[in-house]
Design a protein around this motif. Structure first.
Motif, PDB file in Angstrom:
ATOM      1  N   ARG A 157       1.102  -1.561  -0.008  1.00  0.00           N
ATOM      2  CA  ARG A 157       0.213  -0.168  -0.073  1.00  0.00           C
ATOM      3  C   ARG A 157       1.180   1.195   0.344  1.00  0.00           C
ATOM      4  O   ARG A 157       0.712   2.117  -1.017  1.00  0.00           O
ATOM      5  N   LEU A 158       1.753   1.433   0.752  1.00  0.00           N
ATOM      6  CA  LEU A 158       2.939   2.174   0.401  1.00  0.00           C
ATOM      7  C   LEU A 158       3.599   2.315  -0.580  1.00  0.00           C
ATOM      8  O   LEU A 158       3.368   3.588  -1.439  1.00  0.00           O
ATOM      9  N   GLN A 159       3.879   1.694  -1.038  1.00  0.00           N
ATOM     10  CA  GLN A 159       3.767   1.750  -2.895  1.00  0.00           C
ATOM     11  C   GLN A 159       2.948   2.296  -3.537  1.00  0.00           C
ATOM     12  O   GLN A 159       3.355   3.568  -4.508  1.00  0.00           O
ATOM     13  N   ALA A 161       6.228   7.357   5.215  1.00  0.00           N
ATOM     14  CA  ALA A 161       5.151   7.917   4.729  1.00  0.00           C
ATOM     15  C   ALA A 161       5.505   9.696   6.036  1.00  0.00           C
ATOM     16  O   ALA A 161       4.964  10.448   5.466  1.00  0.00           O
ATOM     17  N   LEU A 162       6.538   9.660   6.099  1.00  0.00           N
ATOM     18  CA  LEU A 162       6.588  11.253   7.004  1.00  0.00           C
ATOM     19  C   LEU A 162       7.780  11.980   5.279  1.00  0.00           C
ATOM     20  O   LEU A 162       6.615  13.209   5.139  1.00  0.00           O
ATOM     21  N   PRO A 179      10.243   9.441  -1.583  1.00  0.00           N
ATOM     22  CA  PRO A 179       9.949   7.923  -1.345  1.00  0.00           C
ATOM     23  C   PRO A 179       9.939   7.908  -2.857  1.00  0.00           C
ATOM     24  O   PRO A 179       7.975   8.904  -3.346  1.00  0.00           O
ATOM     25  N   VAL A 180       9.903   7.041  -3.638  1.00  0.00           N
ATOM     26  CA  VAL A 180       9.025   6.401  -4.991  1.00  0.00           C
ATOM     27  C   VAL A 180       9.230   5.011  -4.572  1.00  0.00           C
ATOM     28  O   VAL A 180       9.460   4.335  -4.825  1.00  0.00           O
ATOM     29  N   LYS A 207       7.367  -4.369  -5.040  1.00  0.00           N
ATOM     30  CA  LYS A 207       7.187  -4.179  -3.546  1.00  0.00           C
ATOM     31  C   LYS A 207       5.376  -4.484  -3.295  1.00  0.00           C
ATOM     32  O   LYS A 207       5.231  -4.578  -2.469  1.00  0.00           O
ATOM     33  N   ILE A 208       4.684  -4.349  -4.680  1.00  0.00           N
ATOM     34  CA  ILE A 208       3.302  -4.842  -4.319  1.00  0.00           C
ATOM     35  C   ILE A 208       3.194  -5.983  -4.494  1.00  0.00           C
ATOM     36  O   ILE A 208       3.614  -6.546  -5.529  1.00  0.00           O
ATOM     37  N   ASN A 209       2.226  -5.885  -3.806  1.00  0.00           N
ATOM     38  CA  ASN A 209       1.494  -7.563  -3.533  1.00  0.00           C
ATOM     39  C   ASN A 209       0.112  -7.341  -3.470  1.00  0.00           C
ATOM     40  O   ASN A 209      -0.760  -7.020  -2.051  1.00  0.00           O
TER      41      ASN A 209
END
Length: 964
Positions: free
Chosen positions: A689-691, A757-758, A795-796, A801-803
């Motif tokens: 989800r971060l990605q 996230a920061l 962040p890029v 890492k997407i699952n």
């Protein structure tokens, strides 16, 4: 390990951290540009008036620009945000004259040189208010490069541009009609004129025919309607529409003007509206812009009747036609000489009434043009002014947008720009002020004009020797120097060799984007494009644009969509939102300066009602986040304090989540590097989800959708990280059955995702993110590679890492947990009660997912047992919910007291039945059905159907309960 918790306060207090980081960032020079990257981003701060103070438009505009600038800096660009202020000719002169007036001194008492010295003194003492306020917003401009439009080198650029344009025949001096402010004694641009709807009158006057044969319905006069009787003194024609049959036989005839006795022709022109007034319009070419154009078409003379004070002249200046500069003097009516224009108006109306040529007076609503600084009614006046010949400059500026060298975002503003550029008029650039860039032109006693960069150049160039010369008294329109802003601030000189060796100019020009409101596209954006294309060339000699993109944002309005204005009492000050303000101070602020006591009382009452407790301190980050969340391209935004409150809560959420994470990781083992082999569903999901959040935010920044960027950041941090992953991590960290190695990995993921996230949120929320980042980044090996988050890498998205399976499993898990929580709430069961759960209508894919998520589901939903039912299996009396096509049941037996639940349901049934009967009675009333709007009747019918459905559901539940 250091005691990190002591470094992060118990509660989030914006005031405690903002000044610290503002000072640190500036002292460390983090905002200064570097020239070592292979890509560059630059942006010019639209220079606010040096007299100004921060308002919501500045806050909105700066939040957008700073977010873009910080984002590109973190993305590894050479980054420059160029700051500066505008000398604001009229506004600044008014401020200083007002101060002198308190000492009973006028600028004329001091003389020009001494007055200008006073203005510079004021600028040094008080002129930095707006920049200090912009600092409060955290704007990451390079303050070491701050410029002022009257700086000596910028003034040199202004002279250079003026002289070159004059030498090319693109600047000339001529007599034209301008907006004249009779109070300030200067011409005004259209932007400096506010047309406000006011109540006035429409006077109908009889104009008698000069020709005995001319009649109209047997009468020897026609009736002309006007809103400005005083200009009758300067009439040179009466106009009718060419297709108006009432007056066709009169075209070419003459009338005799009242008061002056002059004969003027009746002409036909399509400008006249047949249905307005009488269809006859008096034409005063020297005192009305539309009449001026009509006079040009019909070769009418122009008669100027007013002096610079808008008082009636002793002798009028009559010009044979538009473009003729030599005037003959004609006598003015003796009784009117020296009268103020409005006194003259009253006298003409009285004379008309006394002499019988006033037909009638009607009330009339009109748009009154007033100077935005003086509040004075603007008078169209024939004056000698300097002009830029715009057409040759406009064509390249049109081409630059057509061929895509400059793009407007949103694209709709391209059409607005093009429409104006294709119908552009020459630009009046002179102003009758003392403060500003004095026009570099000199006159000899014979009236010859010489243009040069200074007097010495003029004398040498024209072999004038000791010939007496006087410099032009006028200064240039403020927009003239502002039009050069993108290149003058970067050190452009006009010397090709110097400019090509200027690394800052070559690196950062053209600038990347201009962020502006649509209201100055014509007055600033277009002029910057024209001037830059004409003067600035790249190393190959190709003309440069000033910026590659024009991002046009909407205007900030109040929560009701009304324009913010002091007279409405709905103005908000960004600093009041940041720092907070008590009620009495807010009332004083909103009512100070209002001349009308009734308005002040009305605004005070409304303010006390709306802000009974004043305005809370929300902090800069919450205010900035609010602005960005509302920045949908091109639309005006409604600013609602509830949104600021919501984003202040968001800041608190981040702060408290960080403290929770620190309590669970500090002093405990943290994995030094990522080990995905130890990740389970929660880690796989949150990293995936971060990605996607990173991808969404980056796309939003690149497309100028800061509202989407803000929403994506909010959703990820609050909904996914705080509400879900932190909760999923608790059972792992608190369990004695989980291996230490996995706990260390979970701690690392908790910190690493928060740290990313920061950085993701930093461009929009700089202070909060810096404070927390400085606390947690050192806890992650290699995370703190810079001294400040300002310089950290943005962040890029890493697609590896997407699952998708983890995301699908998690979505299923979240749905099931939500369903059980809803049932728990409906049944009034506490969180401590562990529930048996039955699932039915489950697909094969969902069965596989359940096998993967069952332990997490039981732990988070407090589920005692999970049973999968076949589609035909009988379900015991249960409370139920659905997730997609699946049904979720929690059997009631053993969990509730049937008697109490039955009493509750019967009470609900009684309430629903009463509501149902009331609406049914209303719909049975023929009078209601006949008179009520159809939409209201249909809405009532829909309510009735819904209530009937709810009643049946409750009855069914009652029946089931009776079986327990």
């Amino acid at each position: 390990m250091t005691n990190t918790m002591r470094e992060l306060a118990t509660t989030y207090s914006p005031a405690d951290i903002e000044k610290k980081w503002r000072d640190t960032w500036e002292e460390q020079g983090y905002f200064k540009p570097t020239l070592d990257k292979d890509k560059s981003f630059s942006i010019a701060l639209p220079p606010p008036n040096v007299t100004g103070s921060l308002h919501m438009g500045h806050g909105f505009n700066n939040a957008i620009m700073d977010a873009l600038t910080r984002y590109h800096r973190m993305m590894g660009y050479n980054t420059l945000w160029q700051p500066g202020t505008d000398h604001a000719g009229i506004a600044t002169q008014m401020v200083v004259e007002r101060q002198l007036g308190l000492q009973n001194i006028t600028r004329h008492d001091l003389g020009r040189e001494k007055f200008v010295e006073k203005v510079w003194e004021w600028k040094e003492q008080s002129g930095g208010t707006i920049t200090s306020q912009i600092r409060r917003l955290g704007s990451s401009v390079d303050w070491s490069r701050e410029r002022f439009t009257m700086d000596s080198d910028l003034s040199d650029v202004v002279k250079e541009v003026f002289v070159r344009l004059h030498e090319e025949g693109l600047i000339y001096r001529g007599k034209r009609l301008v907006n004249w402010d009779a109070k300030l004694h200067t011409a005004l641009s259209d932007l400096e004129v506010e047309s406000k709807e006011e109540q006035g009158s429409l006077w109908h006057f009889k104009y008698f025919f000069a020709d005995d044969v001319a009649t109209l319905d047997g009468k020897n006069y026609l009736v002309v309607a006007t809103t400005r009787p005083e200009t009758l003194l300067g009439d040179t024609a009466v106009a009718v529409h060419p297709e108006d049959e009432r007056y066709a036989h009169l075209v070419g005839k003459h009338i005799v003007l009242p008061v002056t006795g002059r004969k003027v022709p009746i002409v036909a022109d399509s400008y006249v509206e047949k249905d307005f007034g009488t269809g006859c319009v008096k034409i005063t070419p020297a005192h009305d812009f539309n009449d001026y154009e009509l006079g040009k078409r019909n070769e009418l003379p122009l008669i100027n009747i007013f002096d610079a004070n808008a008082h009636v002249l002793a002798q009028f200046d009559e010009y044979a036609k538009v473009g003729v500069n030599d005037a003959q003097k004609i006598a003015a009516p003796a009784d009117y000489v020296g009268l103020n224009r409005f006194v003259a108006r009253k006298k003409i109306v009285e004379q008309a009434e006394n002499e019988g040529w006033l037909e009638k007076i009607e009330p009339h609503t009109l748009k009154a043009p007033r100077g935005d600084r003086s509040g004075e009614i603007v008078e169209p006046l024939l004056t000698d002014q300097w002009y830029v010949k715009i057409a040759p400059l406009a064509k390249p500026a049109i081409d630059a947008v057509e061929n895509g060298d400059i793009k407007f975002v949103p694209e709709q503003y391209t059409n607005m720009y093009m429409a104006w550029m294709r119908d552009i008029q020459d630009w009046c650039i002179s102003r009758q002020l003392w403060w500003g860039h004095r026009i570099p032109a000199w006159y000899d006693d014979a009236g010859n004009v010489y243009v040069g960069r200074d007097e010495a150049e003029v004398r040498a160039k024209h072999n004038l020797g000791d010939t007496p010369l006087r410099q032009d008294e006028d200064v240039l329109d403020t927009w003239f120097s502002s039009a050069l802003w993108t290149f003058s601030t970067l050190g452009w000189t006009g010397d090709n060799d110097k400019d090509l060796s200027n690394k800052v100019l070559q690196t950062f020009h053209p600038t990347s984007v201009l962020v502006t409101g649509f209201d100055i596209i014509f007055f600033w954006v277009a002029r910057m494009i024209m001037m830059t294309l004409h003067f600035v060339k790249d190393k190959d000699g190709k003309p440069q644009v000033p910026f590659k993109t024009v991002y046009v944002h909407g205007l900030v309005r109040d929560g009701e969509g009304q324009k913010m204005s002091k007279s409405k009492g709905n103005v908000l000050d960004p600093l009041d939102l940041i720092d907070g303000i008590d009620l009495e101070s807010l009332v004083a602020k909103r009512t100070t300066g209002l001349m009308n006591p009734k308005d002040a009382a009305k605004i005070e009452k409304a303010t006390r009602k709306e802000f009974a407790n004043g305005i809370e301190a929300y902090g800069t980050d919450a205010v900035r986040f609010t602005f960005c969340s509302l920045a949908s391209t091109g639309r005006d935004i409604k600013f609602d304090l509830k949104r600021v409150e919501g984003y202040r809560n968001f800041c608190n959420k981040i702060w408290n989540a960080t403290r929770f994470v620190l309590m669970n990781v500090e002093g405990k083992p943290i994995a030094t590097a990522a080990n995905p082999a130890l990740w389970e569903l929660p880690e796989q999901w949150i990293v995936s989800r971060l990605q996607k959040a990173e991808k969404a935010v980056q796309t939003a920044f690149e497309t100028y959708r800061l509202d989407i960027a803000a929403q994506s950041i909010y959703d990820f941090i609050w909904n996914e990280y705080c509400d879900w992953y932190v909760e999923l991590a608790k059972p792992v960290l608190n369990s004695d059955d989980v291996a230490d190695e996995r706990k260390a990995e979970v701690r690392r993921v908790l910190l690493a995702v928060l740290e990313a996230a920061l950085r993701l949120a930093h461009p929009i929320m700089p202070f909060l993110t810096e404070e927390i980042w400085q606390t947690i980044a050192p806890m992650l090996k290699d995370a703190k590679t810079t001294d400040s988050i300002v310089l950290a890498q943005y962040p890029v998205c890493n697609t590896d890492k997407i699952n998708e399976q983890a995301e699908n499993d998690m979505a299923w898990l979240q749905g099931l947990i939500g369903a059980v929580r809803n049932i728990r709430g409906e049944m009034g069961l506490g969180n401590a009660v562990r529930l048996p759960v039955l699932l039915q209508n489950i697909s094969d894919t969902e069965r596989e997912q359940i096998a993967r998520i069952e332990p997490l589901f039981k732990a988070l939903a407090k589920v005692e047992s999970l049973t999968l039912l076949a589609d035909g299996d009988e379900v015991p009396l249960s409370s139920s919910s659905v997730v997609g096509a699946a049904s979720v049941f929690v059997p009631m037996k053993g969990l509730i007291d049937p008697a109490k639940e039955l009493a509750r349901l019967n009470k609900d049934l009684e309430k629903l039945t009463k509501q149902h009967d009331q609406i049914a009675g209303k719909l049975a009333n023929e009078g209601f059905v006949a008179k009520a709007p159809a939409a209201v009747v249909e809405a009532e019918k829909a309510k009735l159907a819904e209530l009937a459905h709810q009643i049946e559901k409750v009855k069914s539940s009652v029946g089931q309960l009776k079986e327990l």
